[in-house]
Design a protein around this motif. Structure first.
Motif, PDB file in Angstrom:
ATOM      1  N   LEU A  24      10.190  29.696  30.447  1.00 35.92           N
ATOM      2  CA  LEU A  24       9.308  30.818  30.101  1.00 35.92           C
ATOM      3  C   LEU A  24       9.503  31.979  31.084  1.00 35.92           C
ATOM      4  O   LEU A  24       9.531  33.148  30.687  1.00 35.92           O
ATOM      5  CB  LEU A  24       7.843  30.366  30.134  1.00 35.92           C
ATOM      6  CG  LEU A  24       7.338  29.488  28.988  1.00 35.92           C
ATOM      7  CD1 LEU A  24       5.934  28.994  29.305  1.00 35.92           C
ATOM      8  CD2 LEU A  24       7.338  30.257  27.672  1.00 35.92           C
ATOM      9  N   ALA A  25       9.633  31.640  32.359  1.00 36.21           N
ATOM     10  CA  ALA A  25       9.828  32.671  33.387  1.00 36.21           C
ATOM     11  C   ALA A  25      11.128  33.429  33.164  1.00 36.21           C
ATOM     12  O   ALA A  25      11.168  34.661  33.255  1.00 36.21           O
ATOM     13  CB  ALA A  25       9.809  32.039  34.777  1.00 36.21           C
ATOM     14  N   SER A  26      12.196  32.701  32.881  1.00 39.24           N
ATOM     15  CA  SER A  26      13.503  33.343  32.647  1.00 39.24           C
ATOM     16  C   SER A  26      13.415  34.349  31.507  1.00 39.24           C
ATOM     17  O   SER A  26      13.943  35.462  31.596  1.00 39.24           O
ATOM     18  CB  SER A  26      14.566  32.283  32.328  1.00 39.24           C
ATOM     19  OG  SER A  26      14.738  31.412  33.427  1.00 39.24           O
ATOM     20  N   ASN A  27      12.722  33.964  30.436  1.00 43.13           N
ATOM     21  CA  ASN A  27      12.571  34.868  29.291  1.00 43.13           C
ATOM     22  C   ASN A  27      11.745  36.096  29.667  1.00 43.13           C
ATOM     23  O   ASN A  27      12.031  37.210  29.235  1.00 43.13           O
ATOM     24  CB  ASN A  27      11.894  34.136  28.118  1.00 43.13           C
ATOM     25  CG  ASN A  27      12.806  33.098  27.489  1.00 43.13           C
ATOM     26  OD1 ASN A  27      14.027  33.221  27.560  1.00 43.13           O
ATOM     27  ND2 ASN A  27      12.232  32.065  26.900  1.00 43.13           N
ATOM     28  N   ASP A  75      18.044  34.222  34.964  1.00 40.96           N
ATOM     29  CA  ASP A  75      17.921  32.764  35.033  1.00 40.96           C
ATOM     30  C   ASP A  75      17.119  32.364  36.275  1.00 40.96           C
ATOM     31  O   ASP A  75      17.645  32.372  37.394  1.00 40.96           O
ATOM     32  CB  ASP A  75      19.331  32.142  35.066  1.00 40.96           C
ATOM     33  CG  ASP A  75      19.309  30.627  34.944  1.00 40.96           C
ATOM     34  OD1 ASP A  75      18.252  30.015  35.222  1.00 40.96           O
ATOM     35  OD2 ASP A  75      20.345  30.042  34.581  1.00 40.96           O
ATOM     36  N   MET A  76      15.856  32.026  36.072  1.00 41.68           N
ATOM     37  CA  MET A  76      14.982  31.688  37.191  1.00 41.68           C
ATOM     38  C   MET A  76      15.425  30.397  37.890  1.00 41.68           C
ATOM     39  O   MET A  76      15.302  30.276  39.112  1.00 41.68           O
ATOM     40  CB  MET A  76      13.535  31.564  36.703  1.00 41.68           C
ATOM     41  CG  MET A  76      12.521  31.371  37.816  1.00 41.68           C
ATOM     42  SD  MET A  76      12.468  32.739  39.008  1.00 41.68           S
ATOM     43  CE  MET A  76      11.519  33.944  38.093  1.00 41.68           C
ATOM     44  N   LYS A  77      15.938  29.456  37.134  1.00 41.83           N
ATOM     45  CA  LYS A  77      16.406  28.206  37.754  1.00 41.83           C
ATOM     46  C   LYS A  77      17.563  28.497  38.711  1.00 41.83           C
ATOM     47  O   LYS A  77      17.593  27.999  39.832  1.00 41.83           O
ATOM     48  CB  LYS A  77      16.864  27.210  36.682  1.00 41.83           C
ATOM     49  CG  LYS A  77      15.735  26.627  35.853  1.00 41.83           C
ATOM     50  CD  LYS A  77      16.299  25.718  34.772  1.00 41.83           C
ATOM     51  CE  LYS A  77      15.233  25.406  33.749  1.00 41.83           C
ATOM     52  NZ  LYS A  77      15.779  24.806  32.543  1.00 41.83           N
ATOM     53  N   LYS A  78      18.508  29.303  38.248  1.00 42.59           N
ATOM     54  CA  LYS A  78      19.670  29.621  39.079  1.00 42.59           C
ATOM     55  C   LYS A  78      19.227  30.317  40.376  1.00 42.59           C
ATOM     56  O   LYS A  78      19.687  29.969  41.466  1.00 42.59           O
ATOM     57  CB  LYS A  78      20.638  30.514  38.296  1.00 42.59           C
ATOM     58  CG  LYS A  78      21.998  30.721  38.952  1.00 42.59           C
ATOM     59  CD  LYS A  78      22.954  31.402  37.989  1.00 42.59           C
ATOM     60  CE  LYS A  78      24.374  31.371  38.513  1.00 42.59           C
ATOM     61  NZ  LYS A  78      24.534  31.994  39.833  1.00 42.59           N
ATOM     62  N   PHE A 130      17.136  27.642  42.553  1.00 47.69           N
ATOM     63  CA  PHE A 130      17.843  26.427  42.954  1.00 47.69           C
ATOM     64  C   PHE A 130      19.134  26.716  43.721  1.00 47.69           C
ATOM     65  O   PHE A 130      19.540  25.944  44.574  1.00 47.69           O
ATOM     66  CB  PHE A 130      18.194  25.569  41.730  1.00 47.69           C
ATOM     67  CG  PHE A 130      17.023  25.210  40.857  1.00 47.69           C
ATOM     68  CD1 PHE A 130      15.715  25.355  41.299  1.00 47.69           C
ATOM     69  CD2 PHE A 130      17.224  24.729  39.575  1.00 47.69           C
ATOM     70  CE1 PHE A 130      14.632  25.027  40.487  1.00 47.69           C
ATOM     71  CE2 PHE A 130      16.159  24.391  38.760  1.00 47.69           C
ATOM     72  CZ  PHE A 130      14.855  24.543  39.206  1.00 47.69           C
ATOM     73  N   GLU A 131      19.786  27.869  43.394  1.00 47.00           N
ATOM     74  CA  GLU A 131      21.098  28.153  43.984  1.00 47.00           C
ATOM     75  C   GLU A 131      21.119  29.401  44.863  1.00 47.00           C
ATOM     76  O   GLU A 131      22.032  29.590  45.655  1.00 47.00           O
ATOM     77  CB  GLU A 131      22.143  28.322  42.859  1.00 47.00           C
ATOM     78  CG  GLU A 131      22.305  27.088  41.972  1.00 47.00           C
ATOM     79  CD  GLU A 131      23.197  27.368  40.780  1.00 47.00           C
ATOM     80  OE1 GLU A 131      24.070  28.267  40.873  1.00 47.00           O
ATOM     81  OE2 GLU A 131      23.037  26.683  39.747  1.00 47.00           O
ATOM     82  N   GLY A 132      20.118  30.271  44.699  1.00 50.96           N
ATOM     83  CA  GLY A 132      20.111  31.515  45.461  1.00 50.96           C
ATOM     84  C   GLY A 132      21.055  32.539  44.842  1.00 50.96           C
ATOM     85  O   GLY A 132      21.132  32.626  43.620  1.00 50.96           O
ATOM     86  N   LEU A 186       5.825  32.369  42.206  1.00 45.41           N
ATOM     87  CA  LEU A 186       4.797  32.139  41.180  1.00 45.41           C
ATOM     88  C   LEU A 186       5.263  31.074  40.187  1.00 45.41           C
ATOM     89  O   LEU A 186       4.493  30.164  39.836  1.00 45.41           O
ATOM     90  CB  LEU A 186       4.488  33.447  40.450  1.00 45.41           C
ATOM     91  CG  LEU A 186       3.477  33.338  39.302  1.00 45.41           C
ATOM     92  CD1 LEU A 186       2.109  32.894  39.801  1.00 45.41           C
ATOM     93  CD2 LEU A 186       3.353  34.658  38.550  1.00 45.41           C
ATOM     94  N   THR A 187       6.505  31.161  39.747  1.00 44.37           N
ATOM     95  CA  THR A 187       7.046  30.185  38.789  1.00 44.37           C
ATOM     96  C   THR A 187       7.021  28.779  39.373  1.00 44.37           C
ATOM     97  O   THR A 187       6.586  27.819  38.714  1.00 44.37           O
ATOM     98  CB  THR A 187       8.487  30.573  38.403  1.00 44.37           C
ATOM     99  OG1 THR A 187       8.471  31.880  37.817  1.00 44.37           O
ATOM    100  CG2 THR A 187       9.079  29.578  37.421  1.00 44.37           C
ATOM    101  N   THR A 188       7.471  28.650  40.608  1.00 46.46           N
ATOM    102  CA  THR A 188       7.507  27.334  41.263  1.00 46.46           C
ATOM    103  C   THR A 188       6.104  26.761  41.393  1.00 46.46           C
ATOM    104  O   THR A 188       5.871  25.571  41.119  1.00 46.46           O
ATOM    105  CB  THR A 188       8.181  27.456  42.645  1.00 46.46           C
ATOM    106  OG1 THR A 188       9.483  28.036  42.479  1.00 46.46           O
ATOM    107  CG2 THR A 188       8.327  26.100  43.316  1.00 46.46           C
TER     108      THR A 188
END
Length: 316
Positions: free
Chosen positions: A35-38, A43-46, A49-51, A67-69
């Motif tokens: 939802l955050a990425s959209n 890409d919020m995960k990228k 998680f990866e910086g 906030l997402t985390t």
């Protein structure tokens, strides 16, 4: 049994890898990141998680990523049967509290704090403002140091974090002078912080004005649980108070110690810090030293700590 408070950290708690094992193990958390990425358009995960770390540290990226985390972890706790009676967050963390209380939709909040971060960064040219942590000093004594430094420019108290830890904010020379005077007046330590802007002082008023325009565009719903605001360390009186207090919060002191005192007075005996880092847990330990009650403090920032909290507290 007393009340449970969910508390959420602010900017500065971020690190590369935050939220990764929660997302890998809980579908609810994974959905929040999607939802955050959209909502923010990347890409919020990228990012989380990866910086790289330099990208994560940019204020307009830091705020939505934290906030997402926080919300990903909080939603897993709720799914497992853990609910808060009261919630509060430090600065940015207040937005997580408002999401958990049902006041802001997560998608609206994550897009809003991205803009909030941008406006806060843009309000003051790089190099014009800074912040410093003053350790081992009472509020009254610090006020004297700030007053003495005022001829050198703007300098104000930004965060009352815990007994003996206050953060000041303002123009570089004035903050540096206030640090010198604070040491003269008995501070144990005064440390300039590696921040990109002088947050929570009057120099940020223009950022609050821009934020007010954005807040006019989003729906603000009723409260499911009480939220304590940073700007006055009191409960939001209702949905109509949200916009004004969030705008004030940008340029006013964060009354975190007072907020925790308020929760203690109202029967909270269990604090769960949700999100990256353990800074709030450390503040709460210092604040609750003066309490005669038995206080439990947990933090949730990965799968192990989340499962520990569920094991200790879940009613399911």
């Amino acid at each position: 049994m007393g009340k449970v408070a969910f508390v959420f950290p602010g900017q500065g708690a971020q690190y590369v890898g935050m939220g990764k094992d929660i997302v890998e193990n809980y579908n609810t958390a994974n959905e929040i990141f999607d939802l955050a990425s959209n909502a923010v358009g990347y890409d919020m995960k990228k990012l989380c998680f990866e910086g790289p770390e330099e990208e994560l540290k940019k204020t307009e990226n830091t705020q939505p990523s934290i906030l997402t985390t926080c919300i990903a972890m909080a939603k897993v706790l709720e799914e497992k049967g853990l609910k808060a009676d009261i919630t509060a967050g430090l600065s940015l963390g207040e937005y997580a509290s408002l999401v958990i209380a049902g006041v802001l939709k997560f998608e609206d909040a994550v897009a809003l704090v991205k803009k909030r971060g941008k406006y806060m960064q843009e309000a003051v040219p790089i190099g014009k403002g800074t912040m410093a942590a003053i350790l081992g000093m009472e509020r009254d004594a610090l006020e004297n140091a700030l007053e003495k430094a005022k001829p050198y420019g703007i300098v104000e108290a930004a965060n009352f974090n815990s007994p003996g830890q206050i953060v000041i904010s303002g123009e570089v020379e004035a903050v540096e002078k206030a640090c010198e005077y604070a040491k003269e007046f008995g501070a144990l330590k005064a440390v300039i912080l590696p921040v990109s802007a002088p947050f929570h002082c009057s120099m940020l008023v223009p950022a609050g004005e821009k934020l007010a325009i954005e807040l006019d565009q989003i729906d603000i719903d009723a409260f499911n649980i009480p939220v304590i605001a940073n700007a006055n360390a009191d409960y939001y009186g209702g949905s109509s108070a949200v916009k004004g207090l969030l705008v004030e919060q940008v340029s006013k002191s964060v009354l975190w110690e007072d907020t925790v005192d308020r929760m203690l007075a109202d029967g909270v005996d269990t604090f769960i810090e949700i999100g990256p880092g353990k800074s709030l847990s450390q503040f709460i330990k210092k604040i609750t030293k003066k309490s005669k009650e038995s206080i439990r403090i947990f933090n949730v920032e990965d799968k192990e700590s989340l499962e520990n909290v569920i094991e200790n507290l879940s009613t399911k």
